[in-house]
Design a protein around this motif. Structure first.
Motif, PDB file in Angstrom:
ATOM      1  N   ALA A  91       0.844  -1.207   0.000  1.00 50.30           N
ATOM      2  CA  ALA A  91       0.000   0.000   0.000  1.00 50.30           C
ATOM      3  C   ALA A  91       0.872   1.248   0.000  1.00 50.30           C
ATOM      4  N   LYS A  92       1.889   1.271   0.853  1.00 48.80           N
ATOM      5  CA  LYS A  92       2.780   2.429   0.919  1.00 48.80           C
ATOM      6  C   LYS A  92       3.524   2.628  -0.403  1.00 48.80           C
ATOM      7  N   ALA A  93       3.949   1.522  -1.003  1.00 44.55           N
ATOM      8  CA  ALA A  93       4.679   1.597  -2.271  1.00 44.55           C
ATOM      9  C   ALA A  93       3.776   2.091  -3.404  1.00 44.55           C
ATOM     10  N   ALA A  94       2.465   1.891  -3.238  1.00 46.64           N
ATOM     11  CA  ALA A  94       1.510   2.287  -4.281  1.00 46.64           C
ATOM     12  C   ALA A  94       0.968   3.699  -4.077  1.00 46.64           C
ATOM     13  N   LYS A  95       1.411   4.368  -3.030  1.00 45.86           N
ATOM     14  CA  LYS A  95       0.908   5.712  -2.729  1.00 45.86           C
ATOM     15  C   LYS A  95       1.130   6.658  -3.909  1.00 45.86           C
ATOM     16  N   GLY A  96       0.048   7.278  -4.354  1.00 46.18           N
ATOM     17  CA  GLY A  96       0.119   8.222  -5.455  1.00 46.18           C
ATOM     18  C   GLY A  96       0.207   7.591  -6.827  1.00 46.18           C
ATOM     19  N   LYS A  97       0.129   6.267  -6.890  1.00 43.16           N
ATOM     20  CA  LYS A  97       0.229   5.562  -8.180  1.00 43.16           C
ATOM     21  C   LYS A  97      -1.136   5.005  -8.590  1.00 43.16           C
ATOM     22  N   GLU A  98      -1.409   5.023  -9.857  1.00 44.02           N
ATOM     23  CA  GLU A  98      -2.691   4.538 -10.362  1.00 44.02           C
ATOM     24  C   GLU A  98      -2.658   3.057 -10.716  1.00 44.02           C
ATOM     25  N   MET A  99      -1.457   2.490 -10.882  1.00 46.26           N
ATOM     26  CA  MET A  99      -1.331   1.106 -11.321  1.00 46.26           C
ATOM     27  C   MET A  99      -0.413   0.316 -10.394  1.00 46.26           C
ATOM     28  N   PHE A 100      -0.658  -0.989 -10.335  1.00 48.62           N
ATOM     29  CA  PHE A 100       0.206  -1.917  -9.599  1.00 48.62           C
ATOM     30  C   PHE A 100       1.141  -2.554 -10.613  1.00 48.62           C
ATOM     31  N   ASP A 101       2.434  -2.269 -10.492  1.00 45.03           N
ATOM     32  CA  ASP A 101       3.401  -2.773 -11.455  1.00 45.03           C
ATOM     33  C   ASP A 101       4.579  -3.438 -10.741  1.00 45.03           C
ATOM     34  N   VAL A 102       5.609  -3.798 -11.497  1.00 47.96           N
ATOM     35  CA  VAL A 102       6.763  -4.482 -10.918  1.00 47.96           C
ATOM     36  C   VAL A 102       7.448  -3.617  -9.873  1.00 47.96           C
ATOM     37  N   ASN A 103       7.485  -2.316 -10.106  1.00 47.45           N
ATOM     38  CA  ASN A 103       8.122  -1.406  -9.163  1.00 47.45           C
ATOM     39  C   ASN A 103       7.422  -1.439  -7.804  1.00 47.45           C
ATOM     40  N   VAL A 104       6.106  -1.357  -7.815  1.00 42.09           N
ATOM     41  CA  VAL A 104       5.325  -1.403  -6.570  1.00 42.09           C
ATOM     42  C   VAL A 104       5.472  -2.772  -5.911  1.00 42.09           C
ATOM     43  N   LEU A 105       5.391  -3.815  -6.710  1.00 43.75           N
ATOM     44  CA  LEU A 105       5.520  -5.179  -6.199  1.00 43.75           C
ATOM     45  C   LEU A 105       6.870  -5.382  -5.518  1.00 43.75           C
ATOM     46  N   CYS A 106       7.938  -4.967  -6.180  1.00 39.37           N
ATOM     47  CA  CYS A 106       9.296  -5.153  -5.665  1.00 39.37           C
ATOM     48  C   CYS A 106       9.559  -4.273  -4.449  1.00 39.37           C
ATOM     49  N   THR A 107       9.225  -3.001  -4.552  1.00 37.38           N
ATOM     50  CA  THR A 107       9.479  -2.067  -3.454  1.00 37.38           C
ATOM     51  C   THR A 107       8.722  -2.468  -2.200  1.00 37.38           C
ATOM     52  N   GLY A 108       7.452  -2.809  -2.364  1.00 37.73           N
ATOM     53  CA  GLY A 108       6.641  -3.190  -1.217  1.00 37.73           C
ATOM     54  C   GLY A 108       7.120  -4.467  -0.556  1.00 37.73           C
ATOM     55  N   LEU A 109       7.504  -5.450  -1.358  1.00 39.03           N
ATOM     56  CA  LEU A 109       7.945  -6.718  -0.792  1.00 39.03           C
ATOM     57  C   LEU A 109       9.295  -6.566  -0.094  1.00 39.03           C
ATOM     58  N   ALA A 110      10.185  -5.770  -0.665  1.00 41.98           N
ATOM     59  CA  ALA A 110      11.486  -5.539  -0.044  1.00 41.98           C
ATOM     60  C   ALA A 110      11.317  -4.858   1.315  1.00 41.98           C
ATOM     61  N   ARG A 111      10.427  -3.880   1.369  1.00 40.21           N
ATOM     62  CA  ARG A 111      10.161  -3.200   2.640  1.00 40.21           C
ATOM     63  C   ARG A 111       9.437  -4.142   3.604  1.00 40.21           C
ATOM     64  N   GLY A 112       8.577  -4.984   3.052  1.00 38.67           N
ATOM     65  CA  GLY A 112       7.881  -5.959   3.881  1.00 38.67           C
ATOM     66  C   GLY A 112       8.838  -6.942   4.519  1.00 38.67           C
ATOM     67  N   GLU A 113       9.851  -7.353   3.767  1.00 42.73           N
ATOM     68  CA  GLU A 113      10.867  -8.258   4.310  1.00 42.73           C
ATOM     69  C   GLU A 113      11.577  -7.605   5.494  1.00 42.73           C
ATOM     70  N   GLU A 114      11.941  -6.343   5.345  1.00 42.67           N
ATOM     71  CA  GLU A 114      12.620  -5.617   6.430  1.00 42.67           C
ATOM     72  C   GLU A 114      11.707  -5.498   7.650  1.00 42.67           C
ATOM     73  N   LYS A 115      10.424  -5.241   7.396  1.00 41.00           N
ATOM     74  CA  LYS A 115       9.463  -5.100   8.494  1.00 41.00           C
ATOM     75  C   LYS A 115       9.313  -6.409   9.251  1.00 41.00           C
ATOM     76  N   ILE A 116       9.226  -7.502   8.532  1.00 43.13           N
ATOM     77  CA  ILE A 116       9.068  -8.818   9.155  1.00 43.13           C
ATOM     78  C   ILE A 116      10.288  -9.165  10.000  1.00 43.13           C
ATOM     79  N   MET A 117      11.468  -8.857   9.486  1.00 45.03           N
ATOM     80  CA  MET A 117      12.688  -9.122  10.248  1.00 45.03           C
ATOM     81  C   MET A 117      12.715  -8.291  11.529  1.00 45.03           C
ATOM     82  N   SER A 118      12.246  -7.054  11.427  1.00 46.81           N
ATOM     83  CA  SER A 118      12.221  -6.169  12.591  1.00 46.81           C
ATOM     84  C   SER A 118      11.203  -6.624  13.631  1.00 46.81           C
ATOM     85  N   LEU A 119      10.029  -7.038  13.160  1.00 47.22           N
ATOM     86  CA  LEU A 119       8.947  -7.437  14.069  1.00 47.22           C
ATOM     87  C   LEU A 119       9.207  -8.792  14.715  1.00 47.22           C
ATOM     88  N   GLY A 120       9.636  -9.759  13.894  1.00 47.00           N
ATOM     89  CA  GLY A 120       9.760 -11.123  14.389  1.00 47.00           C
ATOM     90  C   GLY A 120      11.144 -11.524  14.851  1.00 47.00           C
TER      91      GLY A 120
END
Length: 210
Positions: A91-120
């Motif tokens: 969602a954060k990676a898609a902020k201000g964007k009209e489409m879901f593309d590879v950039n949003v997919l990659c950026t969001g998942l990379a940040r998600g990986e960091e978040k999961i490592m931090s939380l768990g």
């Protein structure tokens, strides 16, 4: 690329998948965990479907944010914040964007990986969903650099996620409830890694079948 409405449909497809995989994912978890992973994911999926269907309008960001928040609030335990964070970061990676593309997919998942490592507090090799997420992130970074389409990126990401899931089989669990199984955890797939693989598979199938 996916429009906002297509993202909504994809999220519903993901939810339906977790409902169908409930028994399988619980069986994985029953071997080395407490056996409720599939039940938990299915419960969150049912709530997420209701949320998606109640939203008549919304941006790509809105739909991912609502989905992630629903998972966090309904999954409970450790898996809620961990799994929900993937969708919240998309969602954060898609902020201000009209489409879901590879950039949003990659950026969001990379940040998600960091978040999961931090939380768990898990790292690679602990036999968790991270072991499937990390190679998928690397695959998507390569796709982004190669300017792959979303279809191409997801096809490669699915393969990477499957390899990551399979790589958990010979590992000994060092995090989560599975860690209590110690040596007994060796030889079995991690339920969280399996859940992540099925997520990528469902996204790839949805995009490929449009």
């Amino acid at each position: 690329m996916l429009t906002n409405i297509e993202v909504k449909k994809m999220l519903i497809a993901i939810s339906e998948m977790y409902g169908e995989r409930e028994e399988e994912l619980s069986l994985y978890d029953a071997v080395i965990g407490d056996g409720d992973h599939g039940v938990t994911m299915a419960r969150g999926a049912r709530a997420a479907i209701q949320k998606m269907q109640s939203m008549e309008e919304g941006s790509v960001e809105d739909f991912f944010k609502a989905y992630g928040r629903t998972l966090v609030s309904t999954l409970g335990g450790a898996i809620g914040p961990l799994f929900g964070s993937l969708f919240l970061e998309w969602a954060k990676a898609a902020k201000g964007k009209e489409m879901f593309d590879v950039n949003v997919l990659c950026t969001g998942l990379a940040r998600g990986e960091e978040k999961i490592m931090s939380l768990g507090g898990a790292v690679l090799g602990d036999k968790t969903m991270l072991d499937a997420i990390h190679p998928t992130v690397l695959s998507l970074i390569e796709s982004l650099n190669n300017k792959d389409t979303l279809t191409e990126g997801l096809e490669k990401a699915k393969i990477a996620a499957r390899k990551g899931r399979d790589a958990t089989v010979p590992m000994m669990a060092l995090k989560g409830r599975s860690r209590h199984a110690k040596e007994l955890s060796v030889g079995h797939v991690d339920a969280g890694a399996a859940s992540f693989y099925y997520l990528m598979e469902t996204m790839e199938n949805f995009v490929a079948s449009r």
